[in-house]
Each structure stands twice: as structure tokens, then as C-alpha cells.
Design a protein around this motif. Structure first.
Motif, PDB file in Angstrom:
ATOM      1  N   SER A 215     -26.258  40.786  -5.328  1.00 45.12           N
ATOM      2  CA  SER A 215     -24.996  41.226  -5.927  1.00 45.12           C
ATOM      3  C   SER A 215     -23.824  40.457  -5.329  1.00 45.12           C
ATOM      4  CB  SER A 215     -24.794  42.726  -5.691  1.00 45.12           C
ATOM      5  OG  SER A 215     -24.621  42.989  -4.306  1.00 45.12           O
ATOM      6  N   TRP A 216     -22.684  40.499  -6.011  1.00 46.80           N
ATOM      7  CA  TRP A 216     -21.488  39.839  -5.495  1.00 46.80           C
ATOM      8  C   TRP A 216     -21.050  40.458  -4.168  1.00 46.80           C
ATOM      9  CZ3 TRP A 216     -20.002  35.307  -6.936  1.00 46.80           C
ATOM     10  CH2 TRP A 216     -20.266  34.864  -8.215  1.00 46.80           C
ATOM     11  N   ARG A 217     -21.237  41.764  -4.047  1.00 44.80           N
ATOM     12  CA  ARG A 217     -20.855  42.436  -2.795  1.00 44.80           C
ATOM     13  C   ARG A 217     -21.713  41.931  -1.640  1.00 44.80           C
ATOM     14  NH1 ARG A 217     -20.281  48.996  -1.981  1.00 44.80           N
ATOM     15  NH2 ARG A 217     -19.586  48.920   0.194  1.00 44.80           N
ATOM     16  N   LEU A 220     -20.580  38.463  -0.749  1.00 43.05           N
ATOM     17  CA  LEU A 220     -19.325  38.511   0.004  1.00 43.05           C
ATOM     18  C   LEU A 220     -19.591  38.886   1.460  1.00 43.05           C
ATOM     19  CD1 LEU A 220     -16.237  38.387   0.076  1.00 43.05           C
ATOM     20  CD2 LEU A 220     -16.204  40.806  -0.615  1.00 43.05           C
ATOM     21  N   HIS A 221     -20.543  39.781   1.673  1.00 43.75           N
ATOM     22  CA  HIS A 221     -20.911  40.163   3.030  1.00 43.75           C
ATOM     23  C   HIS A 221     -21.462  38.946   3.785  1.00 43.75           C
ATOM     24  CE1 HIS A 221     -22.867  43.543   5.663  1.00 43.75           C
ATOM     25  NE2 HIS A 221     -21.844  42.970   6.250  1.00 43.75           N
ATOM     26  N   TRP A 222     -22.360  38.197   3.148  1.00 52.18           N
ATOM     27  CA  TRP A 222     -22.862  36.968   3.767  1.00 52.18           C
ATOM     28  C   TRP A 222     -21.710  36.038   4.135  1.00 52.18           C
ATOM     29  CZ3 TRP A 222     -26.855  35.551  -0.621  1.00 52.18           C
ATOM     30  CH2 TRP A 222     -27.941  36.429  -0.541  1.00 52.18           C
ATOM     31  N   PRO A 326     -32.187  36.855   1.565  1.00 55.54           N
ATOM     32  CA  PRO A 326     -32.895  37.220   0.336  1.00 55.54           C
ATOM     33  C   PRO A 326     -34.299  36.629   0.307  1.00 55.54           C
ATOM     34  CG  PRO A 326     -31.522  35.337  -0.091  1.00 55.54           C
ATOM     35  CD  PRO A 326     -31.313  35.698   1.373  1.00 55.54           C
ATOM     36  N   ALA A 327     -35.007  36.865  -0.771  1.00 56.68           N
ATOM     37  CA  ALA A 327     -36.326  36.261  -0.978  1.00 56.68           C
ATOM     38  C   ALA A 327     -36.173  34.747  -1.143  1.00 56.68           C
ATOM     39  CB  ALA A 327     -36.992  36.863  -2.206  1.00 56.68           C
ATOM     40  N   PHE A 334     -28.370  31.431  -0.712  1.00 60.09           N
ATOM     41  CA  PHE A 334     -28.058  32.013   0.592  1.00 60.09           C
ATOM     42  C   PHE A 334     -27.399  30.982   1.506  1.00 60.09           C
ATOM     43  CE2 PHE A 334     -29.760  33.058   4.945  1.00 60.09           C
ATOM     44  CZ  PHE A 334     -29.002  34.203   5.163  1.00 60.09           C
ATOM     45  N   TYR A 335     -27.983  29.781   1.580  1.00 54.16           N
ATOM     46  CA  TYR A 335     -27.422  28.746   2.432  1.00 54.16           C
ATOM     47  C   TYR A 335     -26.087  28.236   1.897  1.00 54.16           C
ATOM     48  CZ  TYR A 335     -31.744  28.592   5.130  1.00 54.16           C
ATOM     49  OH  TYR A 335     -32.795  28.922   5.932  1.00 54.16           O
TER      50      TYR A 335
END
Length: 751
Positions: A215-217, A220-222, A326-327, A334-335
Motif C-alpha cells: 500500500s501507499w502507506r 511511505l513508512h519505508w 515485501p515478497a 522496495f529498494y
């Protein structure tokens, strides 16, 4: 063919690529010293460029995921070959920046010099992980990121420890080119190992259904978790390179620890990561309390504590980031988000903060940001021990925060520049409260902020409203009055940079390193005797303008200063009057002194003074063979060159002794012991070196050299100390390790 025998290939490819990527950073920073100087902002600007290129490389790797491995490999290797046109690594020839344009010019220079090469190499880490995971038998690819950061860490640490002291820049560049060729071969071999594999994103409906797009949330946390350690790394670097030395050895320490935190967080050492997560809140309280301290905080012990905090906090946050990964089918996303967070932290610390703040407020803000994001495992679960209802526990926590606020107020009331007496007791009380409320984030962050305010932070904030502090690309300058001492002082960071007596009868008298018994004071007093009534004098480094009052009628003075803000301070009679009283008409040339002196007519100066130290940072690019050659060209054949080498951490006599020997010049040093009487605090000890091509001129200046044991006597000049086997500094080769005074590193900072 099994996946397991190919793991070594992907690990090796990632290690080599990351090693090269982080070897080139300090190498290029060293190359640009002659053009840019050693201001901490130069390295921070460079880091911002590196982070932006890293983000671009990760975005490119993410984009490649839509193709098959064969197509990815063909595109990637083609880019590798195209980027090879920028080899061997060198600095692009573009016009020098105008005054105040450095913040934009530095990134432009670096992009033009290494942009394509850095971009393509930066993409290989996430791309190799994607290719590795293209075989479903390969297993979790995330551990390869630990290998990537291990290679990066090795590249950084090996540069100041092995590469810089042993290889000239030209050899470094060709060695890097050979490593680049090896990387191309390894990437090609990795592509061959997965030639028939498919991209993870398209590895079948089952894989895609394994986990929905984050999710976008969550993204944003990442982003925020990645941004805080990145910005904290740069704000820590600013302190180190301002108050110790602008050299790769200290540039790479914060970055190296930052990378090492990834190695731990993304490895299988989960217990070690958990240990960092457990101690991080306590370390943040203990060391973060100093984040708002703007005076008396420049000792190396404080710097080491800041490095420790950076490492612990970065490891804890990156461990949390790894926990939220994530998977594998979302690996490059993710990176990409992580890299964007790194850029966001870099933009804040390197670009936005110097424009918005008059002090390094980015450091305490990022410290508080870490407190807001860290996992907060309860250290002392007193509410459970006492079996308190949650509402009652919150009331107790609120009361503890109120007590912390009272204690902070008492600290502010009793603050005298150091943590002693009642102030220390109240500070300890706040620290204990902070440990008790770790389980309540809002209270923990509030107590940390109150502790910062109590430990000198209130004074720091107050100075922002007086108009006496200003920040530029080159540092933070504060003008402070001390009525009891009858003084006005200029501080650059935490180091005294100029002092004037406020008594009108004495305000023209030279102070600090420039007193009448200092080397520069003795030489400028004799300028008329040495060169006649129309002596031409060049001064590199303006400061508060203290030297101006050595000027005598008829003398032609030219002052060189890199920072326009410093010129404004020295020219403002409401701050300092040395210039307005004694040399109001002296021209001031703004820009890097080395570049500006090269533009001067040859044989212009009778005396040339080099006083360009920024705190205790060595202007390495001003002490090389090429730099001294520029000074020699600007001097008349019998001119005198004076260089200020006072420093707490480096003994620079061998540098100039070897330079004098190589040129056949005569050299001497004046070791001024400082004020002759106790209680005189406007004169400070100083070391000034005089060099000239004419022995007769040196004899006129010194009256004959004295034995070393007589160096403290009035007007005594002695011979420089040389070091057997010391290698002459050049733009291509210079190592500060041989002149590092290791015993001084743990000494207390002089105020």
C-alpha cells in the motif's frame, strides 16, 4: 543445473560492484579538492549526487523488471559498454563557479565527471538480486543486500587505509577501470547463469498472487525509515569534517558505519539486530541529548559518541526496514523506495537545511525523527510490575513528562556552558525519566526534546533570534559579545575564528593567533623593512579581519576569501572594525584562493599569508606541490610565504619541510607559546611557517635561527622538523596519516 553452485557468482558480482561503487566516492572527492576545497558541504553535496544516481540506478533496475532476463542482460551490458567512454575516472573540465553558486556547481561537476559510470554500476545490486531470484530454487534474495553493503563498506574503508596512502590518483583511476572491466565480465556470467529464467514479476500467476502490491502507506513508512539514517549520516559528517579534518578518512567513517548497519540488518544475524533495537532508545537519549549543543561540544569523544549513535540507530531502523520487507516479486520496488528515502534524507541535510536554518538544526531534528520511527521495546515495564491499569499508567507518564519539563527548565536556568553540578543532576533525572517512558512514544520523544533543550539547546535556539549567527555553504558563524572580558568573538562552528577587544583604545590590537609575537605578526611588522614602504601583501583567509591593522600607509594589500558571508561579517562595523579602521579600501577577492591566486600577475606580492584553515580542518589542496607552486609564482623572487599550521590533530611541519627541501628554499617556524601572563585570554599559541627562495631574506626576517629549545623566546624562529622518508604532497598523492598526532585525538577541546 542447481541454483546453489551459482550463488557464489551472484555474491561475487554484487561484492565487486558495490566495492567499486564506494571506492569511487572518496576517490572523486579527493580529485576535486583542488577545485572545491575541503568544506564539509562539498562532501555532503557529493553524497547527495551519489544518492540521486543510486536512486536513478535503482529506478532503472525496477524498470528492467518488465523484460525477460535475456532482454535485461542485453540492455544492461550495452549500458556498461557505453558508460566505459567516461573511463578512466577523471574530473570534467567545466568553468569554476561564481561566488555563492557552489551548492549547484558541485553536483554539476560530479554528474559530468562520473554520472554515467556511477549510474550503471549502482543498478547492478538490485538487478543481480532479481536475476538470482529468477530461479525459483535460489531462495530468499534479500541476504544478497547484506553482501552488497559489505562490499560497499570494504570499498570505503580500504580507500583511506590502503589505497590513498599507497597509490597516486592516476594509478587509482586505472585500477578502478580494471575493476570495472572485471565487473562487466561477472555481470555477463551472471546473465548466462539465468539466461533461460524469467523476471520475478512475471514468474507466473502463483508468484504474483503471493503478496499484493504494498500500500501507499506502507511505502511511505519505508521511505521515512530510510530517510532518517541517511540524513543523520550527513549531519554527523558535517560535525566531523568541520571540527577535525576535511579528508576521506573522516568523510568515510559515517558513511561506512551507515553501510555496515545494512550488513547487519539484512543478514541472518537476527539476534544481533535485536540487540541493536533494544539499546537504540537508550543510546539515542544519552547521545542525542547533545544534538542541540552549539558550544563546547567539539571534542573527539563527543564525535565518537555521535558516530556510535549513528551506527546503533541506523542498524535498528534498517533492521526494522528489513522486518517490513515485501515478497521477492516486489524487491526492486522496495529498494527503489529505500533509495528514494536516502535521497530525501540527503536533500534535507545537504541542500534544504543550509538554506533554511542558521545552525545545524537538521541534526537534532533527525535525532527526533529517529525517536519517532524506532521500534521502542519497553526497557523497564514498571506499569506491568505494579499492575497499573492503562489509564493510570498514562497519567503517571504524563506526570513524569511534566517533571522532565521542570528539570529541563532548571537546567536552562543553571546552564553555564557545561554539564556540571545541579545541571548534571537534573539532566540525569530527565535521562531516568526517558528510560521509564520508552514504551510510550509521545512521551519518549517529548523527554528527548526536553533533554536537548536542557543540555545547551536553549542557548542555541536563542542565538537564532539575535541576528548574530549566520550560515553559509562553508559553515556556521556566530558573533558573541562578552562584556565582562571586553571582547567580541567570532566562532566558526565550535572553534574561535576571531576576537576583537571592544575597548576603543585597544580595538585595533591583533588578537588570537595573530598577536605581535606570532610569526605573522613579526613578519608583517617587518614588511616595510623587508620590501620598502610600498610592500605588496596578500592575505588568504579573512576571518574577522584581524590582520588588517598590521597594514601601514602606502602598502598594497589584497585579501582572498572564499565565503561572501565572511566578507559581510568582517566589513560590518557593528560586528568587527579591523577592516573599517585599518584597511577599508583593501580589495577583497572572493573565491577559492588557489584558483584566484593563479589568476594574479606573476611576481606580485612581497609577502603572502596563507591562513585558510576552517576550524582544525586541513586545507589539503592548499599545501600540495602544485599549490605552493602557485604561491611561488604570485610572489616576487625574494618574497616571503607565511603559512599558518596551528592544529590540534596534525603535525604539519614535515609537509612544509619536505616542500622546502624539494624546492631548495629556506624555511623556519615561529612557535609562539601565547600570552606571557596568566589571565590574558585574547592571545593564543600559534605555529607559523615562513618560506623563501632567498636565504638572505630569511635572515632579515628571523635575525638568525635559534635552537629548538629556545623556540618560546620572544621573536625566536627555529628550523622546521622533518620526517625521514616523508613523501611530498601533490594533487595526485597526499596522505594525512603520517602526520596524524594520535595522542591528541582523545584530548579535550580547547575553547
Amino acid at each position: 543445473m542447481t541454483a546453489l553452485p551459482r550463488r557464489w557468482l551472484f555474491v561475487l558480482t554484487i561484492l565487486v560492484g558495490s566495492f567499486l561503487l564506494f571506492q569511487v566516492q572518496p576517490m572523486v572527492a579527493r580529485m576535486v579538492l583542488p577545485k572545491l576545497g575541503g568544506a564539509p558541504a562539498v562532501w555532503n553535496s557529493a553524497m547527495l549526487v551519489y544518492q540521486a544516481l543510486l536512486l536513478a540506478g535503482y529506478a532503472y533496475a525496477h524498470w528492467l523488471g518488465r523484460f525477460t532476463v535475456q532482454r535485461q542482460a542485453m540492455i544492461h551490458i550495452a549500458l556498461f559498454l557505453a558508460a566505459a567512454l567516461w573511463l578512466p575516472i577523471g574530473i570534467a573540465q567545466i568553468a569554476a563557479p561564481g561566488p555563492g553558486q557552489e551548492a549547484l556547481w558541485v553536483p554539476l561537476l560530479l554528474l559530468a565527471s562520473i554520472g554515467p559510470v556511477f549510474f550503471v554500476v549502482s543498478a547492478q545490486a538490485p538487478l543481480m538480486q532479481r536475476w538470482f531470484a529468477a530461479d525459483t530454487r535460489a531462495g530468499d534474495p534479500y541476504y544478497l543486500y547484506a553482501a552488497s553493503n559489505l562490499g560497499s563498506f570494504a570499498g570505503l574503508i580500504s580507500y583511506p587505509a590502503l589505497v590513498e596512502p599507497n597509490l597516486p590518483l592516476a594509478a587509482q583511476s586505472w585500477g578502478w577501470t580494471a575493476g570495472y572491466a572485471l565487473l562487466v565480465l561477472l555481470v555477463a556470467a551472471s546473465a548466462a547463469a539465468r539466461w533461460h529464467g524469467r523476471a520475478v514479476d512475471t514468474a507466473g500467476e502463483a508468484a504474483v498472487a503471493d503478496e499484493p502490491r504494498p500500500s501507499w502507506r506502507r511505502q511511505l513508512h519505508w521511505l521515512l525509515i530510510a530517510a532518517v539514517p541517511s540524513g543523520l549520516m550527513l549531519s554527523t559528517t558535517t560535525h566531523l569534517t568541520t571540527d577535525i579534518v576535511a579528508m576521506p578518512l573522516l568523510w568515510v567513517l559515517p558513511l561506512g558505519l551507515y553501510l555496515l548497519s545494512f550488513v547487519i540488518a539484512f543478514s541472518t544475524m537476527s539476534r544481533l539486530t535485536e540487540a541493536f533495537v533494544f539499546i537504540a532508545p537508550t543510546v539515542l537519549l544519552m547521545v542525542g541529548a547533545l544534538a542541540l549543543l552549539s558550544s563546547g561540544g567539539g571534542s573527539l569523544m563527543v564525535a565518537l559518541a555521535s558516530l556510535a549513535m549513528l551506527f546503533v540507530v541506523a542498524t535498528a531502523l534498517h533492521g526494522y526496514l528489513y522486518h517490513l520487507r515485501p515478497a521477492p516479486q516486489h524487491l526492486t520496488l522496495f529498494y527503489l523506495i529505500m533509495s528514494a528515502g536516502g535521497v530525501l534524507g540527503g536533500l534535507f541535510a545537504a541542500l534544504l537545511a543550509p538554506l533554511v536554518f542558521d545552525w545545524v538544526y537538521e541534526h537534532p531534528l533527525l535525532t527526533l525523527g529517529a525517536a519517532m520511527l524506532l521500534p521502542l521495546p519497553t526497557l523497564l515495564p514498571w506499569d506491568k510490575w505494579l499492575k497499573l491499569p492503562r489509564t493510570t499508567a498514562r497519567l503517571v507518564v504524563g506526570l513524569l513528562v511534566v517533571i522532565a519539563a521542570f528539570a529541563s527548565w532548571r537546567m536552562v536556568s543553571g546552564w553555564s556552558g557545561r554539564l556540571d553540578g545541579d545541571v548534571a543532576i537534573w539532566g540525569f533525572a530527565i535521562l531516568v525519566i526517558g528510560l521509564l517512558v520508552i514504551g510510550w512514544r509521545w512521551a519518549y520523544v517529548a523527554v528527548l526534546a526536553l533533554l536537548m533543550i536542557g543540555v545547551g539547546g536553549w542557548n542555541t535556539v536563542q542565538n537564532s533570534f539575535t541576528g548574530d549567527r549566520v550560515r553559509s555553504y562553508f559553515g556556521v558563524y556566530t558573533v558573541t559579545d562578552y562584556p565582562a572580558q571586553g571582547q567580541r568573538r567570532l566562532a566558526h562552528g565550535t572553534t574561535l575564528h576571531g576576537l576583537q577587544r571592544t575597548d576603543p583604545a585597544h580595538r585595533r590590537e591583533a588578537t588570537t593567533y595573530y598577536g605581535p609575537k606570532s610569526g605573522v605578526g613579526l613578519a608583517l611588522d617587518k614588511a616595510e623593512v623587508l620590501a620598502g614602504p610600498n610592500a605588496a601583501v596578500g592575505i588568504v583567509g579573512l576571518g574577522a579581519g584581524t590582520l588588517a591593522c598590521y597594514r601601514k600607509p602606502g602598502q598594497q594589500w589584497t585579501i582572498f576569501e572564499i565565503d561572501p558571508v565572511m566578507v559581510d561579517i568582517a566589513r560590518d562595523p557593528a560586528k568587527f572594525t579591523f577592516l573599517s579602521d585599518c584597511a577599508a579600501d583593501a580589495p577583497i577577492v572572493i573565491g577559492d584562493a588557489r584558483l584566484k591566486l593563479a589568476e594574479q600577475p606573476p611576481g606580485r606580492f612581497d609577502v603572502l599569508v596563507i591562513d585558510a584553515f576552517s576550524s582544525d580542518a586541513i586545507p589539503l589542496h592548499l599545501l600540495t606541490e602544485e599549490a605552493i607552486g602557485i604561491y611561488a609564482r604570485a610572489l616576487k623572487p625574494d618574497g616571503i610565504l607565511l603559512i599558518h599550521i596551528s592544529n590540534r590533530f596534525f603535525g604539519l611541519e614535515p609537509v612544509l619541510a619536505e616542500e622546502a627541501r624539494a624546492r631548495g628554499w629556506t624555511a623556519a617556524i615561529r612557535l609562539d607559546p601565547g600570552p606571557p601572563e596568566e589571565g590574558i585570554d585574547d592571545l593564543t599559541p600559534s605555529n607559523w611557517v615562513a618560506l623563501t627562495a632567498t636565504p638572505q631574506r630569511m635572515a632579515q626576517l628571523t635575525g638568525g635561527l635559534r635552537p629548538r629549545e629556545k623556540s618560546g623566546e620572544d621573536n625566536a624562529w627555529v628550523a622546521l622538523r622533518s620526517t625521514a622518508g616523508f613523501e611530498r604532497w601533490t594533487d595526485d598523492y597526499a596522505s594525512t596519516l603520517p602526520v596524524l598526532m594520535w595522542g591528541s585525538l582523545i584530548g579535550k577541546r580547547a575553547e
